[in-house]
Design a protein around this motif. Structure first.
Motif, mmCIF file in Angstrom:
data_model
loop_
_atom_site.group_PDB
_atom_site.id
_atom_site.type_symbol
_atom_site.label_atom_id
_atom_site.label_comp_id
_atom_site.label_asym_id
_atom_site.label_seq_id
_atom_site.Cartn_x
_atom_site.Cartn_y
_atom_site.Cartn_z
ATOM 1 N N SER A 60 56.478 82.539 28.775
ATOM 2 C CA SER A 60 57.831 83.522 28.892
ATOM 3 C C SER A 60 58.050 83.629 30.375
ATOM 4 O O SER A 60 59.045 84.443 30.589
ATOM 5 N N ARG A 61 57.482 82.733 31.090
ATOM 6 C CA ARG A 61 57.536 83.169 32.533
ATOM 7 C C ARG A 61 58.516 82.169 33.402
ATOM 8 O O ARG A 61 58.592 81.988 34.530
ATOM 9 N N GLN A 62 58.961 81.047 32.585
ATOM 10 C CA GLN A 62 59.871 79.976 33.069
ATOM 11 C C GLN A 62 61.070 80.686 33.918
ATOM 12 O O GLN A 62 60.893 80.330 35.144
ATOM 13 N N PRO A 63 61.612 81.623 33.760
ATOM 14 C CA PRO A 63 62.824 82.091 34.419
ATOM 15 C C PRO A 63 62.212 82.580 35.806
ATOM 16 O O PRO A 63 62.666 82.488 36.827
ATOM 17 N N SER A 107 57.178 75.706 53.763
ATOM 18 C CA SER A 107 57.807 76.049 52.478
ATOM 19 C C SER A 107 58.443 75.187 51.858
ATOM 20 O O SER A 107 58.318 75.205 50.612
ATOM 21 N N ALA A 108 58.852 74.067 52.485
ATOM 22 C CA ALA A 108 59.434 72.911 51.709
ATOM 23 C C ALA A 108 58.549 72.314 50.937
ATOM 24 O O ALA A 108 58.588 71.848 49.835
ATOM 25 N N GLN A 109 57.080 71.914 51.491
ATOM 26 C CA GLN A 109 56.084 71.459 50.845
ATOM 27 C C GLN A 109 55.735 72.113 49.490
ATOM 28 O O GLN A 109 55.561 71.834 48.341
ATOM 29 N N LEU A 110 55.734 73.527 49.708
ATOM 30 C CA LEU A 110 55.324 74.409 48.469
ATOM 31 C C LEU A 110 56.484 74.569 47.437
ATOM 32 O O LEU A 110 56.107 74.358 46.210
ATOM 33 N N ALA A 111 57.577 74.404 47.837
ATOM 34 C CA ALA A 111 58.863 74.370 47.060
ATOM 35 C C ALA A 111 58.550 72.874 46.091
ATOM 36 O O ALA A 111 58.795 73.053 44.860
ATOM 37 N N ARG A 112 58.361 71.874 46.817
ATOM 38 C CA ARG A 112 58.488 70.683 46.287
ATOM 39 C C ARG A 112 57.212 70.522 45.003
ATOM 40 O O ARG A 112 57.156 70.227 44.021
ATOM 41 N N LEU A 113 56.150 71.392 45.553
ATOM 42 C CA LEU A 113 55.062 71.292 44.536
ATOM 43 C C LEU A 113 55.102 72.216 43.508
ATOM 44 O O LEU A 113 55.149 71.760 42.092
ATOM 45 N N MET A 114 55.751 73.342 43.543
ATOM 46 C CA MET A 114 56.074 74.258 42.432
ATOM 47 C C MET A 114 57.112 73.649 41.599
ATOM 48 O O MET A 114 57.292 73.932 40.407
ATOM 49 N N SER A 115 57.981 72.752 41.935
ATOM 50 C CA SER A 115 59.109 72.407 41.288
ATOM 51 C C SER A 115 58.644 71.335 40.360
ATOM 52 O O SER A 115 59.388 70.992 39.225
ATOM 53 N N LYS A 116 57.421 70.666 40.444
ATOM 54 C CA LYS A 116 56.944 69.794 39.323
ATOM 55 C C LYS A 116 55.973 70.358 38.639
ATOM 56 O O LYS A 116 55.729 69.695 37.493
ATOM 57 N N ILE A 117 56.258 71.663 38.447
ATOM 58 C CA ILE A 117 55.327 72.544 37.334
ATOM 59 C C ILE A 117 56.166 73.187 36.325
ATOM 60 O O ILE A 117 57.210 74.020 36.834
ATOM 61 N N ASP A 118 55.949 72.980 35.153
ATOM 62 C CA ASP A 118 56.764 73.662 34.161
ATOM 63 C C ASP A 118 55.820 74.741 33.305
ATOM 64 O O ASP A 118 54.457 74.479 33.289
ATOM 65 N N CYS A 119 56.156 75.687 32.819
ATOM 66 C CA CYS A 119 55.592 76.571 32.064
ATOM 67 C C CYS A 119 55.203 76.309 30.687
ATOM 68 O O CYS A 119 55.883 75.652 30.111
ATOM 69 N N GLN A 120 54.027 76.841 30.230
ATOM 70 C CA GLN A 120 53.463 76.351 28.793
ATOM 71 C C GLN A 120 52.794 77.434 28.224
ATOM 72 O O GLN A 120 52.314 78.480 28.993
ATOM 73 N N GLY A 121 52.864 77.535 27.051
ATOM 74 C CA GLY A 121 52.369 78.454 26.435
ATOM 75 C C GLY A 121 50.764 78.790 26.415
ATOM 76 O O GLY A 121 50.149 77.707 26.564
ATOM 77 N N GLY A 122 50.328 79.940 26.224
ATOM 78 C CA GLY A 122 48.889 80.393 26.507
ATOM 79 C C GLY A 122 48.512 81.673 26.802
ATOM 80 O O GLY A 122 49.563 82.551 26.951
ATOM 81 N N ASN A 123 47.281 82.164 27.144
ATOM 82 C CA ASN A 123 46.853 83.277 27.208
ATOM 83 C C ASN A 123 46.806 83.611 28.857
ATOM 84 O O ASN A 123 46.604 82.781 29.504
ATOM 85 N N THR A 124 46.669 84.831 29.282
ATOM 86 C CA THR A 124 46.466 84.953 30.669
ATOM 87 C C THR A 124 45.009 84.468 31.052
ATOM 88 O O THR A 124 44.083 84.666 30.304
#
Length: 246
Positions: A60-63, A107-124
């Motif tokens: 649910s967190r992708q946006p 910040s650019a390094q962190l942005a690149r890192l985050m852009s490679k990660i997609d959200c997946q279903g699961g519990n907290t």
């Protein structure tokens, strides 16, 4: 280490703060633990600001994940006016997956890192976030933890016990809640209270609201309470945080 792809701390999971079957700490152990952590406090003069940035990456967190990818640069910019800031990203998603990056100062390094990660279903897995932050606070010092999420599916008592440990270490937790889940709000508020941090709500998709909150947290991590007080004179996000902090 900073610059490398996110790696699991241990077998894909952040290691637990207390392994099953190990006796609870004695009073002397706890006293020694607190003394060591305070001696390494990131609030001492000349210390490098360190902020743990934790995100719920369930489906649910992708946006909001995409929005956070864009806004994280504002944290570095805000901190840059006060000193320096290192950010460690922690996220959880899917089936029992909770991972952490090294310390990142760009910040650019962190942005690149985050852009490679997609959200997946699961519990907290908020408990793992709190445990990993505690471990890092003892080992190297952490000035604050920022958590962004919309749900809580764990034992509130267990989370509050872990939050209490962070409170002893003087690591405030800023719980930024998207939406209006009542169960999450109750526990998020208590985590913030126990750590001397703050709870704030932002509306789904409200980039401006989240931007102000992240800027305020970065100001605190880089410059402490005084920096947050100064920012509170001009931004509502900082005012919301400082109004709750002990």
């Amino acid at each position: 280490m900073a610059g490398k792809t996110i790696k699991p701390t241990s077998g894909g999971d952040v290691r637990p703060a207390h392994a099953p079957g190990v006796p609870a700490s004695s009073a002397n152990d706890i006293a020694a633990f607190v003394a060591k952590a305070r001696a390494m406090s990131p609030h001492r003069a000349g210390a490098h600001g360190r902020l743990v940035f934790a995100l719920d990456a369930t489906m649910s967190r992708q946006p909001t994940w995409d929005m956070a990818c864009t806004l994280q640069a504002d944290m570095f910019r805000e901190a840059g006016a006060l000193g320096s800031l290192d950010i460690r990203l922690i996220y959880y998603r899917g089936f029992n997956e909770c991972r952490a990056s090294g310390w990142i100062s760009d910040s650019a390094q962190l942005a690149r890192l985050m852009s490679k990660i997609d959200c997946q279903g699961g519990n907290t897995q908020i408990g793992k976030v709190l445990s990993e932050t505690r471990r890092e606070a003892v080992e190297a010092g952490v000035r604050a933890l920022v958590f962004v999420g919309d749900a809580m599916e764990e034992s509130a008592d267990d989370l509050c016990a872990k939050a209490g440990e962070l409170g002893l270490l003087k690591v405030p937790v800023f719980m930024f809640q998207e939406g209006r889940d009542a169960t999450a709000e109750q526990t998020f508020r208590e985590i913030a209270r126990l750590t001397g941090g703050a709870w704030c709500r932002f509306d789904p998709g409200a980039a401006a609201q989240l931007r102000e909150l992240l800027r305020a947290a970065a100001a605190y991590a880089a410059g402490g309470r005084e920096a947050l007080l100064q920012l509170a004179k001009t931004t509502s996000g900082a005012a919301k945080l400082i109004g709750q902090m002990k």
